[in-house]
Design an enzyme around this catalytic site. Structure first.
Site, short mmCIF file in Angstrom:
data_model
loop_
_atom_site.label_atom_id
_atom_site.label_comp_id
_atom_site.label_asym_id
_atom_site.label_seq_id
_atom_site.Cartn_x
_atom_site.Cartn_y
_atom_site.Cartn_z
N ASP A 57 -3.12 -5.15 4.23
CA ASP A 57 -2.77 -3.77 4.55
C ASP A 57 -1.26 -3.58 4.49
O ASP A 57 -0.77 -2.55 4.04
CB ASP A 57 -3.24 -3.41 5.96
N ALA A 58 -0.52 -4.61 4.97
CA ALA A 58 0.93 -4.48 5.01
C ALA A 58 1.49 -4.33 3.60
O ALA A 58 2.35 -3.48 3.33
CB ALA A 58 1.53 -5.69 5.70
N GLU A 59 0.95 -5.14 2.66
CA GLU A 59 1.43 -5.05 1.27
C GLU A 59 1.07 -3.69 0.68
O GLU A 59 1.85 -3.07 -0.03
CB GLU A 59 0.82 -6.16 0.42
N GLU A 140 -4.60 6.01 21.31
CA GLU A 140 -5.85 5.23 21.29
C GLU A 140 -5.79 4.18 20.19
O GLU A 140 -5.01 4.32 19.24
CB GLU A 140 -7.03 6.18 21.02
N LYS A 142 -6.44 2.10 16.82
CA LYS A 142 -6.88 2.43 15.46
C LYS A 142 -7.89 1.36 15.07
O LYS A 142 -7.54 0.18 14.91
CB LYS A 142 -5.69 2.45 14.50
N ASP A 144 -10.44 -0.86 12.98
CA ASP A 144 -10.45 -1.30 11.59
C ASP A 144 -11.88 -1.34 11.07
O ASP A 144 -12.53 -2.38 11.05
CB ASP A 144 -9.79 -2.68 11.50
N ARG A 163 -16.22 8.65 3.96
CA ARG A 163 -15.10 9.51 3.61
C ARG A 163 -15.01 9.78 2.11
O ARG A 163 -14.65 10.88 1.70
CB ARG A 163 -13.79 8.87 4.10
N TYR A 252 -14.21 9.74 17.52
CA TYR A 252 -12.84 10.10 17.92
C TYR A 252 -12.32 11.38 17.27
O TYR A 252 -11.19 11.78 17.50
CB TYR A 252 -11.88 8.95 17.64
N LYS A 316 -2.12 11.44 18.78
CA LYS A 316 -2.52 12.78 18.34
C LYS A 316 -2.02 13.80 19.35
O LYS A 316 -2.12 13.55 20.57
CB LYS A 316 -4.05 12.90 18.26
N LYS A 340 1.22 1.33 13.14
CA LYS A 340 0.51 0.12 12.73
C LYS A 340 1.15 -1.13 13.35
O LYS A 340 2.36 -1.18 13.56
CB LYS A 340 0.56 -0.01 11.19
N CYS A 434 -4.01 -33.23 -12.89
CA CYS A 434 -4.99 -32.74 -11.92
C CYS A 434 -5.22 -33.80 -10.84
O CYS A 434 -5.53 -34.96 -11.17
CB CYS A 434 -6.30 -32.44 -12.66
N CYS A 437 -8.88 -35.41 -11.13
CA CYS A 437 -9.37 -36.25 -12.24
C CYS A 437 -8.27 -36.86 -13.09
O CYS A 437 -8.55 -37.67 -13.96
CB CYS A 437 -10.33 -35.46 -13.12
N CYS A 458 -6.51 -27.48 -14.74
CA CYS A 458 -6.89 -28.80 -15.21
C CYS A 458 -7.58 -28.66 -16.57
O CYS A 458 -8.40 -27.78 -16.77
CB CYS A 458 -7.83 -29.41 -14.19
N CYS A 464 -13.91 -33.53 -14.77
CA CYS A 464 -13.26 -33.31 -13.48
C CYS A 464 -14.30 -33.09 -12.38
O CYS A 464 -15.11 -32.18 -12.48
CB CYS A 464 -12.34 -32.11 -13.58
S1 IVH Z 1 -8.07 10.12 13.47
C1 IVH Z 1 -7.22 13.64 10.56
N1 IVH Z 1 -8.42 8.09 15.07
O1 IVH Z 1 -7.79 5.60 10.21
C2 IVH Z 1 -7.18 12.24 11.02
N2 IVH Z 1 -8.53 7.69 12.74
O2 IVH Z 1 -5.68 6.42 8.17
C3 IVH Z 1 -8.48 11.73 11.45
N3 IVH Z 1 -9.08 5.38 12.18
O3 IVH Z 1 -9.68 7.54 8.04
C4 IVH Z 1 -8.43 10.31 11.81
N4 IVH Z 1 -9.24 4.63 14.22
O4 IVH Z 1 -10.85 5.63 9.26
C5 IVH Z 1 -8.35 8.50 13.79
N5 IVH Z 1 -8.75 6.39 16.60
C6 IVH Z 1 -8.70 6.80 15.35
C7 IVH Z 1 -8.92 5.93 14.29
C8 IVH Z 1 -8.82 6.41 12.99
C9 IVH Z 1 -9.33 4.32 12.94
C10 IVH Z 1 -9.07 5.35 10.72
C11 IVH Z 1 -9.97 6.36 10.08
C12 IVH Z 1 -9.08 7.20 9.22
C13 IVH Z 1 -7.90 6.30 9.02
C14 IVH Z 1 -6.66 7.13 8.79
#
Ligand code: IVH
Length: 818
Positions: A57-59, A140, A142, A144, A163, A252, A316, A340, A434, A437, A458, A464
């Site tokens: 994700d970072a990359e 809250e 996030k 995964d 989505r 959420y 939010k 993040k 190698c 082998c 190799c 091998c």
């Molecule tokens: S709010 C309009 N809340 O993050 C924004 N998203 O990059 C609605 N996600 O597509 C998203 N935890 O899959 C929201 N507590 C959370 C979340 C969350 C994970 C994911 C979600 C979203 C993506 C946005």
């Protein structure tokens, strides 16, 4: 061969990334913007559609940020199809589509406390509030997983969708109905007539581990991480599979709603809980940036202890009225942001570099580390990718290194702490033999671009041990020796029992049939015992198991006997030499007819095979084989003549009759005149002999395949094996294949795309060739016909764009009279 040279950078984007965005010229920016778009789109497809991300994700975030920074500086680049206007990837065609009435958007990301402060300030500025006015935010985790929108009518779940690309998702209603956290009916007061409840489908860490253990035991696909497992489980065509996977859901957010139960974010989510949803217990309300950051730290500290993966914290604006006023900017709401977590890092000592040999012969360096805890997980090895990465980071055994675990990807060595380097350490020398082998390990050349691959492989495929099972499996596969009964499992069994170590052993298996039977028998016993342990049921009919066992072995031996005669092309293909696929095998068989003729030519060509510098020259766009030879001759003639480098280069270019595009390409690649001369001299030193050129110029062969054949014959153990094989099987010289000239497709260029139902790709290709057509791999103006199967993608688009005739598989079969 000369010492390996670093390969050309993989992409232009990678080259540019070293330049700060502020220093990019408009042309560089445009070019990088395009390259980044391609790269990001590729990652999006891997992540959203195939559930198999290739970067952390970072990359990915770094690429996105760079992309957006470029657009910010050059707004002209933000066209209609800019990625900043899009979310995710288009829905897969496997599922029905669902339009999201209110789009499912994404969140902007930030990574530092300063950015959180700036987010809060930005919100206030937009609302025309002073810095001291209070705005409350929810905060809250996030989660995964993957987001999902659930449509309720009069409190009943009617449609559920992923989505997808944000405006259209995949219909996963039946699958969602199997998730216990998702109520079929909403309970309690204040349920609106219609509402889209949104949230995250995820898999708990423990459930993920257990699922993977079950998958491994059943020899099914194991998932890289809980997110992929959740996505793979939800996006199943068969809901009973989803039902067997332990998915969970946190509510959420929401989309379209006829009415809302509260005027705040927090209040609506509280109502979700009353209606029967699971909501995240770590959600709080904070009144300023300091409060958000404090809660972020608290969640970060609990991260490793949570039962599910999270990758950050979401803030939010709490008031829905303010949310409405703030609205959206391109693909994300102005009222929310995701903070993040950084990739987790730790420092430890690199004790050794182990070279692992993969099933296909790739040598992969793995760092063996003094065990260290990174983000709650003990890490004792990490990937070093390939030898260029080791050289670039100058990683040495004994070094203190920074290791990183980014989300779910394999831990990696980020950099060396040079101040801690022990005295007298030496740069790491990547092995050229190698470790499994002892055969030579060489860097491959990409057959299309002629670029030198980052991976060393190799060349002893047939002997091998690391590759043995894979090679045996290939050797017996349908388009090679076509021996049934030696699939991967049996090949592994016979390999482990020491009965087949290489393909030649297959043909003497009958001499060891008692041992083969015993191996099969022991496996059955083993499996039966396992079953008994699992089910508690004691089996009867042991004898009939043995009898079946007997017939399996009989059938295998019969199948082997039936294949003692084989066509030359199939034989060549079966050897599994790199770059010698079916097409090249056929071309070689056609040109040489017998093993002796081919091996004579390859042996003569091998000593004069080109080196890597030659391929570096060939890899430059616009410089083909002819110009390379001309350049090599010209540089040998002119390099030692008096004159400035500028004059020499001019003379060389003229003597080689290069056009303007070729001259520009060489200058762009090598830079200064003196460098052009040095590089051309090196390439000339690595140039192939006339014997090699003769082999490479056989139609459909080319320098890469020719070099690969040379590598093969250069290994004496390959010869030994080949001789053994030739004692066992008889090779029929290639018969010229009759090619029809009066078929409707004779002389036409045909491209097959999508998945065909009635025939395999190979069959389709062979059929087209029999009918006198040429089969192309990509669609261009020259293509006469595109045969499109189900789920045809970009090639079909190309065909439509270029106005090339497109027909279905059924139409093709009718047309060709099959
Ligand atoms: S709010 C309009 N809340 O993050 C924004 N998203 O990059 C609605 N996600 O597509 C998203 N935890 O899959 C929201 N507590 C959370 C979340 C969350 C994970 C994911 C979600 C979203 C993506 C946005």
């Amino acid at each position: 061969m000369t010492a390996p040279k670093s390969p050309a950078p993989a992409s232009t984007a990678a080259t540019f990334r070293a330049i700060p965005v502020d220093d990019l010229s408009p042309a560089e920016a445009a070019s990088e913007h395009k390259a980044l778009a391609q790269e990001i789109t590729g990652h999006d497809a891997a992540y959203y559609r195939e559930d198999a991300p290739v970067v952390s994700d970072a990359e990915y975030d770094a690429l996105r940020r760079r992309y957006e920074a470029i657009e910010e500086r050059f707004p002209g680049l933000r066209g209609e199809d800019s990625l900043s206007e899009k979310v995710g990837a288009a829905p897969s065609e496997k599922f029905g589509k669902v339009a999201h009435k209110v789009p499912m958007l994404s969140l902007a990301n930030c990574f530092s406390d300063e950015e959180v402060v700036e987010f809060v300030a930005r919100v206030k500025r937009f609302l025309n509030l002073g810095p001291d006015d209070e705005v409350a935010f929810t905060c809250e985790p996030k989660i995964d997983g993957l987001s999902c929108s659930l449509h309720y009518e009069n409190g009943r779940l009617t449609v559920a969708a992923t989505r997808g690309d944000g405006s259209q998702g995949e219909d996963v209603t039946q699958n969602v109905r199997t998730i216990a956290d998702i109520p079929e009916r909403l309970a309690g007061k204040g349920v609106p007539q219609t509402i889209d409840v949104r949230g995250e489908v995820y898999m708990a860490k423990a459930d993920f581990e257990a699922l993977n253990a079950r998958q491994a035991a059943a020899e099914e696909k194991v998932f890289a991480n809980p997110r992929n497992a959740a996505a793979g489980s939800l996006r199943q065509l068969d809901p009973s599979i989803t039902a067997s996977r332990p998915l969970k859901f946190f509510a959420y957010a929401w989309g379209e709603a006829s009415d809302l139960p509260a005027e705040t974010q927090f209040g609506v989510v509280e109502a979700f809980a009353r209606w029967g949803f699971t909501t995240n217990p770590l959600m709080v309300v904070a009144k300023d940036a300091a409060g958000l950051i404090a809660h972020y730290r608290s969640i970060e500290a609990q991260r490793a202890l949570l039962g599910y993966d999270i990758d950050g914290v979401v803030y939010k604006v709490n008031s829905l009225e303010l949310q409405r006023r703030l609205g959206f900017v391109s693909r994300s709401p102005r009222w929310a942001i995701a903070h993040k977590f950084p990739a987790e890092q730790a420092t430890t000592v690199l004790e050794d570099i182990e070279i692992q040999v993969g099933r296909t012969g790739a040598l992969t360096p793995v760092a063996k580390l003094t065990p260290v805890t990174v983000g709650g997980v003990v890490v004792s090895s990490a990937t070093l990718h390939n030898e260029d990465e080791i050289a670039r980071k100058d990683v040495r055994i004994g070094d203190t290194v920074v290791v990183q675990r980014a989300g779910d990807v394999i831990p990696q060595v980020v950099r060396v702490i040079e101040e801690k380097r022990p005295a007298g350490s030496k740069p790491y020398e990547f092995p050229t033999l190698c470790p499994a082998c002892g055969s030579h390990a060489v860097r491959d050349v990409d057959i299309k671009s002629n670029k030198i691959d980052a991976v060393r492989r190799c060349t002893g495929g047939l002997i091998c041990p690391a590759q043995a099972v894979e090679r045996i499996r290939h050797f017996v596969s349908r388009n090679a020796f076509n021996i049934e009964g030696l699939g991967e499992e049996n090949a592994q069994l016979l390999f482990d029992a020491g009965l087949i170590r290489n393909p030649a052993d297959i043909f003497s298996l009958h001499e060891r049939q008692d041992e083969v039977r015993k191996a099969y028998f022991l496996r059955r016993e083993d499996r039966a015992r396992q079953r008994e342990e699992q089910t508690g049921k004691i089996r009867r009919n042991v004898l009939s198991e043995e009898e079946r066992n007997f017939s399996d072995v009989e059938n295998l031996l019969k199948a082997i006997e039936n294949r003692r005669h084989i066509g030359f092309a199939r034989f060549l293909f079966a050897l599994g030499i790199r770059h010698i696929g079916e097409v090249t095998s056929k071309a070689l068989a056609k040109a040489f007819r017998t093993v002796d003729a081919l091996s004579g030519t390859v042996r003569a060509a091998a000593p004069g095979r080109p080196g890597e510098e030659w391929f570096s020259l060939l890899s430059i766009k616009t410089i083909g084989g002819i110009s390379s030879v001309a350049l090599a001759e010209a540089i040998s003639d002119h390099a030692n003549m008096a004159g400035t480098p500028e004059a020499t280069v001019r003379r060389v270019f003229e003597a080689a009759r290069l056009n303007t595009a070729q001259r520009t390409a060489l200058r762009a690649e090598f830079g200064k005149e003196s460098e052009i001369i040095t590089q051309l001299k090196r390439a000339a030193r690595d140039r192939p002999s006339a014997e090699f050129e003769a082999l490479a110029s056989v139609p459909d062969v080319g320098p890469v395949a020719a070099a690969s054949l040379c590598e093969f014959v250069a290994e004496s153990h390959n010869w030994t094996l080949l001789e053994k094989l030739l004692q066992q099987v008889q090779i029929d010289p290639e018969k010229p294949q009759p090619v029809t000239t009066d078929s409707p497709v004779a002389g036409k260029i045909v491209v097959f795309t999508g998945s065909l139902e009635k025939m395999t790709r190979n069959e389709a290709k062979a059929m087209a060739e029999r009918l006198g057509a040429k089969v192309g791999s990509s669609v261009s103006k020259k293509t006469d016909l595109v045969v499109a199967g189900a789920e045809a993608g970009s090639k079909l688009d190309d065909a439509r764009r270029l106005g090339v005739k497109v027909i279905t598989e059924a139409e093709w079969l009718t047309m060709t009279g099959d």
